[in-house]
Enzyme design. Structure first.
Site, mmCIF file in Angstrom:
data_model
loop_
_atom_site.group_PDB
_atom_site.id
_atom_site.type_symbol
_atom_site.label_atom_id
_atom_site.label_comp_id
_atom_site.label_asym_id
_atom_site.label_seq_id
_atom_site.Cartn_x
_atom_site.Cartn_y
_atom_site.Cartn_z
ATOM 1 N N GLU A 166 0.849 -1.208 0.000
ATOM 2 C CA GLU A 166 0.000 0.000 0.000
ATOM 3 C C GLU A 166 0.877 1.248 0.000
ATOM 4 O O GLU A 166 0.627 2.209 0.744
ATOM 5 C CB GLU A 166 -0.929 0.020 1.231
ATOM 6 C CG GLU A 166 -1.761 -1.226 1.448
ATOM 7 C CD GLU A 166 -2.962 -1.317 0.515
ATOM 8 O OE1 GLU A 166 -3.051 -0.520 -0.421
ATOM 9 O OE2 GLU A 166 -3.769 -2.243 0.738
ATOM 10 N N CYS A 225 -15.585 -7.549 -18.893
ATOM 11 C CA CYS A 225 -15.417 -8.299 -20.151
ATOM 12 C C CYS A 225 -14.336 -9.367 -20.086
ATOM 13 O O CYS A 225 -14.158 -10.130 -21.033
ATOM 14 C CB CYS A 225 -15.121 -7.341 -21.301
ATOM 15 S SG CYS A 225 -13.471 -6.627 -21.206
HETATM 16 C C1 LIG Z 1 -8.186 3.195 -6.593
HETATM 17 C C2 LIG Z 1 -8.101 3.687 -5.189
HETATM 18 C C3 LIG Z 1 -7.873 2.802 -4.136
HETATM 19 N N1 LIG Z 1 -7.801 3.256 -2.870
HETATM 20 C C4 LIG Z 1 -7.586 2.313 -1.756
HETATM 21 C C5 LIG Z 1 -8.501 1.134 -1.756
HETATM 22 C C6 LIG Z 1 -7.712 0.068 -1.044
HETATM 23 O O1 LIG Z 1 -7.924 0.252 0.354
HETATM 24 C C7 LIG Z 1 -6.270 0.412 -1.411
HETATM 25 C C8 LIG Z 1 -5.730 -0.432 -2.533
HETATM 26 O O2 LIG Z 1 -5.572 -1.762 -2.115
HETATM 27 P P1 LIG Z 1 -4.999 -2.911 -3.083
HETATM 28 O O3 LIG Z 1 -4.070 -3.703 -2.191
HETATM 29 O O4 LIG Z 1 -4.269 -2.297 -4.228
HETATM 30 O O5 LIG Z 1 -6.159 -3.714 -3.523
HETATM 31 O O6 LIG Z 1 -6.286 1.773 -1.852
HETATM 32 C C9 LIG Z 1 -7.918 4.607 -2.594
HETATM 33 O O7 LIG Z 1 -7.810 5.028 -1.429
HETATM 34 N N2 LIG Z 1 -8.143 5.480 -3.624
HETATM 35 C C10 LIG Z 1 -8.244 5.071 -4.913
HETATM 36 O O8 LIG Z 1 -8.446 5.932 -5.820
HETATM 37 ZN ZN LIG Z 2 -13.536 -4.615 -20.053
#
Ligand SMILES: Cc1cn([C@H]2C[C@H](O)[C@@H](COP(=O)(O)O)O2)c(=O)[nH]c1=O
Ligand SMILES: [Zn+2]
Ligand SMILES: Nc1ncnc2c1ncn2[C@@H]1O[C@H](COP(=O)(O)OP(=O)(O)O)[C@@H](O)[C@H]1O
Length: 283
Positions: A166, A225
């Site tokens: 993360e 898809c």
């Molecule tokens: C796209 C996106 C994601 N997040 C957050 C959501 C999850 O808690 C993590 C990503 O976890 P992963 O291990 O990659 O599945 O990030 C966010 O805060 N903002 C976003 O735009």
């Molecule tokens: Zn698609």
């Protein structure tokens, strides 16, 4: 003007560059690095657990069966530090890849620790969990700069490999990777989102590309898809950049479905906003 020969050029490096200096061990004796494990198939990571507030030693709570030939351990024999970056949309297998690499490093006798952001409390704070349930104990921190103190300077010195999951949530990612790899000789393996739900650069993840030995961009499978998914679509109408969540909030999509999805979500948002304006009780 006469051409300047290399030997007459003024060196900015003192003492002047010698190819041999590139191979000189930095701080650690060779014996520090163990030979590859004799039991390559299944083993448990050698974690550093020295935090008195945590049960010690904490039992390894998962083990991935590993066939060595399938696991890439990126150039882990170097005496200098390394930075390896794993990016991609959600559900692409970033955490899974990080855990496999950490496991492979551990199988090679290296001492490993894994850090995740304490912002993500979805599965508790003491472990990293993949979307399909694999687990590894970790340090959940607000900032990477606190890691050395948390783990203790002696334990930090013994560490060979640091995994960061993360990574988009750590503001001090660049400074930490520089310090750990360039000065402390650590192998740092970083996993994080390169882009947010609007495909904007997320946190400092892209800033560390210039520091990296390797960069791996993973793809997921488009939920609509089945083609390769490069992006993460947010299904709700929240607009803050950081919004912790899983499959209930996000889905991986291909380019076509990202574009279509943004149109649909944009239209839904404007319908909701116009409804709010018409409604006397809403402000
Ligand atoms: C796209 C996106 C994601 N997040 C957050 C959501 C999850 O808690 C993590 C990503 O976890 P992963 O291990 O990659 O599945 O990030 C966010 O805060 N903002 C976003 O735009
Ligand atoms: Zn698609
Ligand atoms: N749309 C989805 N919803 C939930 N789980 C998924 C989805 N697509 C893939 N997965 C599972 O998630 C695993 C990857 O999880 P993980 O390594 O945590 O990904 P990342 O860290 O990139 O978000 C895949 O192997 C698959 O089993």
């Amino acid at each position: 003007m006469l051409p300047t020969s290399i030997s007459s050029m003024k060196s900015l490096i003192f003492p002047p560059f010698s190819p041999l200096s590139l191979h000189f061990p930095k701080t650690k004796p060779f014996a520090f690095f163990s030979l590859p494990s004799k039991t390559p198939n299944v083993s448990y990571p050698k974690f550093l657990h020295v935090n008195p507030s945590m049960p010690s030693p904490r039992p390894p709570i998962f083990s991935i069966p590993i066939r060595q030939s399938h696991i890439e351990t990126p150039q882990s024999s170097s005496l200098c530090g390394e930075v390896h970056v794993i990016v991609g949309p959600m559900f692409a297998g970033k955490t899974t890849t990080l855990l496999h690499r950490i496991q492979a490093e551990s199988n090679n006798g290296r001492t490993v620790a894994v850090i995740k952001s304490n912002k993500d409390t979805r599965y508790g704070l003491d472990s990293i969990v993949t979307h399909d349930g694999m687990k590894l104990p970790c340090w959940a921190l607000a900032s990477l700069s606190s890691f050395r103190l948390k783990i203790g300077p002696d334990a930090y010195d013994q560490l060979d490999v640091i995994g960061i999951d993360e990574a988009q949530f750590f503001e001090d990612l660049y400074d930490f990777c520089c310090e750990a790899a360039d000065h402390d000789g650590k192998t740092v393996i970083v996993a994080g989102l390169d882009g947010d739900y609007l495909r904007r650069s997320f946190g400092s993840v892209l800033n560390i590309i210039p520091l990296a030995n390797s960069v791996t961009k993973l793809t997921a499978q488009c939920e609509l898809c089945g083609k390769r998914a490069f992006f993460t679509l947010r299904k709700t109408d929240e607009t803050e950049t950081e919004l912790i969540g899983g499959a209930e909030v996000y889905m991986p999509v291909c380019r076509q479905h990202y574009v279509d999805g943004q149109v649909v979500i944009g239209a839904a948002r404007s319908v909701l906003e116009s409804k709010k304006l018409q409604c006397g009780t809403c402000t």
